[in-house]
Write an enzyme that holds these catalytic residues in place. Structure first.
Site, PDB file in Angstrom:
ATOM      1  N   HIS A  24      48.094  35.736   9.920  1.00 38.88           N
ATOM      2  CA  HIS A  24      48.764  36.027  11.317  1.00 38.88           C
ATOM      3  C   HIS A  24      48.558  34.764  12.098  1.00 38.88           C
ATOM      4  O   HIS A  24      47.647  34.618  13.020  1.00 38.88           O
ATOM      5  CB  HIS A  24      48.364  37.190  12.022  1.00 38.88           C
ATOM      6  CG  HIS A  24      49.228  37.519  13.090  1.00 38.88           C
ATOM      7  ND1 HIS A  24      49.210  38.837  13.582  1.00 38.88           N
ATOM      8  CD2 HIS A  24      49.903  36.925  13.974  1.00 38.88           C
ATOM      9  CE1 HIS A  24      49.893  38.939  14.732  1.00 38.88           C
ATOM     10  NE2 HIS A  24      50.281  37.782  14.869  1.00 38.88           N
ATOM     11  N   GLU A 207      51.271  46.171  19.375  1.00 37.57           N
ATOM     12  CA  GLU A 207      50.383  44.966  20.189  1.00 37.57           C
ATOM     13  C   GLU A 207      50.203  45.487  21.652  1.00 37.57           C
ATOM     14  O   GLU A 207      49.145  45.990  22.168  1.00 37.57           O
ATOM     15  CB  GLU A 207      51.105  43.701  19.926  1.00 37.57           C
ATOM     16  CG  GLU A 207      50.347  42.422  20.826  1.00 37.57           C
ATOM     17  CD  GLU A 207      50.982  41.305  20.780  1.00 37.57           C
ATOM     18  OE1 GLU A 207      52.522  41.130  20.358  1.00 37.57           O
ATOM     19  OE2 GLU A 207      50.636  40.072  20.968  1.00 37.57           O
ATOM     20  N   ASP A 286      48.038  32.443  18.087  1.00 39.69           N
ATOM     21  CA  ASP A 286      48.656  31.384  18.526  1.00 39.69           C
ATOM     22  C   ASP A 286      47.566  30.397  18.978  1.00 39.69           C
ATOM     23  O   ASP A 286      47.165  30.370  20.358  1.00 39.69           O
ATOM     24  CB  ASP A 286      49.477  31.679  19.765  1.00 39.69           C
ATOM     25  CG  ASP A 286      50.427  32.313  19.292  1.00 39.69           C
ATOM     26  OD1 ASP A 286      51.469  31.977  18.700  1.00 39.69           O
ATOM     27  OD2 ASP A 286      50.588  33.728  19.523  1.00 39.69           O
TER      28      ASP A 286
HETATM   29  N1  ADE Z   1      55.094  35.201  19.056  1.00 41.31           N
HETATM   30  C1  ADE Z   1      54.221  34.192  19.096  1.00 41.31           C
HETATM   31  N2  ADE Z   1      52.910  35.142  19.351  1.00 41.31           N
HETATM   32  C2  ADE Z   1      53.178  36.364  19.516  1.00 41.31           C
HETATM   33  C3  ADE Z   1      52.601  37.510  19.774  1.00 41.31           C
HETATM   34  N3  ADE Z   1      51.258  37.475  19.941  1.00 41.31           N
HETATM   35  N4  ADE Z   1      53.174  38.625  19.850  1.00 41.31           N
HETATM   36  C4  ADE Z   1      54.691  38.612  19.840  1.00 41.31           C
HETATM   37  N5  ADE Z   1      55.197  37.580  19.498  1.00 41.31           N
HETATM   38  C5  ADE Z   1      54.850  36.338  19.377  1.00 41.31           C
HETATM   39 ZN    ZN Z   2      51.802  37.232  16.610  1.00 43.22          ZN
END
Ligand code: ADE
Ligand code: ZN
Length: 349
Positions: A24, A207, A286
Site C-alpha cells: 500500500h 479508513e 504516502d
Molecule cells: N490517496 C492517497 N492516499 C490516500 C489515502 N490514504 N486514502 C485515500 N486515498 C488516498
Molecule cells: Zn492509501
C-alpha cells in the site's frame, strides 16, 4: 516459529532488516518536497511555496480531504515520462534500502490525464523504473491502477479504456481518494468489468469510513484485499469474516495518525487486528507526506504498542508476502528467506 528467544531491545533492528513486501504505497505520495522543487524547476512550474522547508511545514492535516488537496497539487509537477520515472526510481531505491523485496504500487492516472498528460506518458515512466528496479536492484514490483472515487463511475470507465492498450503493465485496480460520500457501491459496474478482464481487485475502505464500507467493498466490488480497513473492529461479524476468508488488510499506521483516524500510535488497533486473526500488514501509504517509509511505520508502531513483539514482527512480514499478488512459488521463496532470517536471530540469542 517460537520467537521467545528474541529480546525486545533487538526489535528495531529486526524490523528494519527483515525481508518484507509493501502493498500500500501511492507512488504520487512518495514525491518528496525536494523532488517537487526539482521537477517544478525542470518543467518551469510556479509553486505556491517559497522553499522546500515551507512546503514541508504545510504537511499538517486535519482529515483525509485536507491531505488530498495538497497531494493532488503536489502531483502537478509531474509532466513528462522521465518525471514519472524519477519519482518511481527514487521510491524503489528507498524500498530496496529498507529490505522491501516486493512492492505493489498504486498510481492515480486520472490526476494526470485530467491535466492533459497522456496515460501512456504516465505508465511508460512508471513501468521503465519498475523494469530497472527488477534488473538493477533485484526488487520485484507491480502496478495497481486506482480509480479516484470523488469522480464518476463514467470517468473510471474512461480511464480504464485509456489503460487497456497497456494491460500488460498493471496487475489490478484499486479505489482511492475521498471516502466520505463516495461508497464502494458507486463503482460496482467498473469493478465487475475489471473482474471480467482478469484484473486483481483492491479498494480503500474503512479508513475514515465505516465497517459498512468494507462490507460493500467485499460484496459489491469483490475486493480481494482491503486498503486500511481499520474500522472493521466496529463489527465483530465482519472481523470474523475477514479472518476466516483470509482477506488481508493493508494498514498504514503513520498515515492513520497524520490523518487523525487515531489520536496517536498508542491508540492504534493493529495489535487487536492481529490478535483477531486478520491478515494485517504494515505499509507507508504516502511516505513523503506522513513522516516515514515502511520501516519507520514498523518501528514507530512497535515502539508505541507493548503488545507487539518478535512474533508479531514475523507475522506481519509473513502476511505481507502472503497477501501479495505474487505467484505461490515466489511467495514461498520469500517466506523461506524470512524464516531463515528469524532462525538466524534465534541461533544468535
Ligand atoms: N490517496 C492517497 N492516499 C490516500 C489515502 N490514504 N486514502 C485515500 N486515498 C488516498
Ligand atoms: Zn492509501
Amino acid at each position: 516459529m517460537n520467537l521467545n528467544c528474541i529480546s525486545r531491545k533487538n526489535l528495531p533492528d529486526i524490523l528494519c532488516r527483515m525481508p518484507k513486501a509493501e502493498l500500500h504505497i501511492h507512488i504520487e505520495g512518495s514525491l518528496e518536497p525536494e523532488l517537487i522543487f526539482e521537477l517544478a524547476a525542470r518543467n518551469r512550474i510556479h509553486l505556491p511555496y517559497p522553499s522546500i522547508r515551507e512546503l514541508r511545514t504545510a504537511y499538517t492535516f486535519t482529515d483525509l480531504q485536507s491531505f488530498l488537496d495538497l497531494y493532488y497539487s503536489g502531483a502537478g509537477v509531474l509532466q513528462k515520462e522521465e518525471d514519472f520515472f524519477d519519482m518511481t526510481w527514487a521510491y524503489l531505491k528507498r524500498a530496496k534500502a529498507e529490505n522491501v523485496l516486493h512492492a505493489e504500487i498504486f498510481f492515480d492516472p486520472q490526476t494526470h490525464t485530467a491535466r492533459g498528460i497522456p496515460f501512456e506518458t504516465v505508465i511508460s515512466g512508471l513501468d521503465r523504473a519498475i523494469r530497472r528496479g527488477r534488473e538493477d536492484l533485484g526488487l520485484s514490483a507491480s502496478l495497481i491502477l486506482c480509480f479516484l472515487r470523488h469522480l464518476s463511475e463514467e470517468d473510471a470507465f474512461a480511464v480504464l479504456e485509456d489503460a487497456l492498450p497497456f494491460r500488460d503493465k498493471f496487475i489490478g485496480v484499486g479505489l482511492d481518494s475521498s471516502e466520505r460520500g463516495n461508497p464502494p457501491g458507486k463503482f460496482a459496474g467498473v469493478f465487475a468489468r475489471c473482474r471480467e478482464l482478469g484484473l486483481r481487485l483492491v479498494a480503500h475502505a474503512g479508513e475514515e469510513g465505516s465497517a459498512e464500507d468494507i462490507r460493500q467493498a467485499l460484496d459489491l466490488l469483490k475486493a480481494e484485499r482491503i486498503d486500511h480497513g481499520v474500522h472493521c473492529l466496529e463489527d465483530p461479524q465482519l472481523v470474523e469474516r475477514l479472518a476466516q476468508q483470509r482477506i488481508p488488510l493493508t494498514v498504514c499506521p503513520l498515515s492513520n495518525v497524520k490523518l487523525c483516524v487515531f489520536p496517536n500510535l498508542a491508540a492504534h488497533n493493529i495489535g487487536a487486528l492481529l490478535a483477531a486473526g486478520i491478515t494485517a500488514t504494515i505499509n507507508s501509504d504516502d511516505p513523503a507526506y506522513f513522516g516515514g517509509y515502511v520501516n519507520q511505520n514498523y518501528t514507530a508502531t512497535f515502539a508505541a504498542l507493548p503488545e507487539l513483539g518478535a512474533q508479531e514482527a514475523y507475522q506481519l512480514a509473513r502476511n505481507s508476502f502472503q497477501a501479495s499478488f505474487m505467484d505461490e512459488r515466489m511467495k514461498d521463496g520469500w517466506i523461506r528467506k524470512l524464516d531463515e532470517f528469524f532462525a538466524h536471530f534465534c541461533l544468535k540469542a
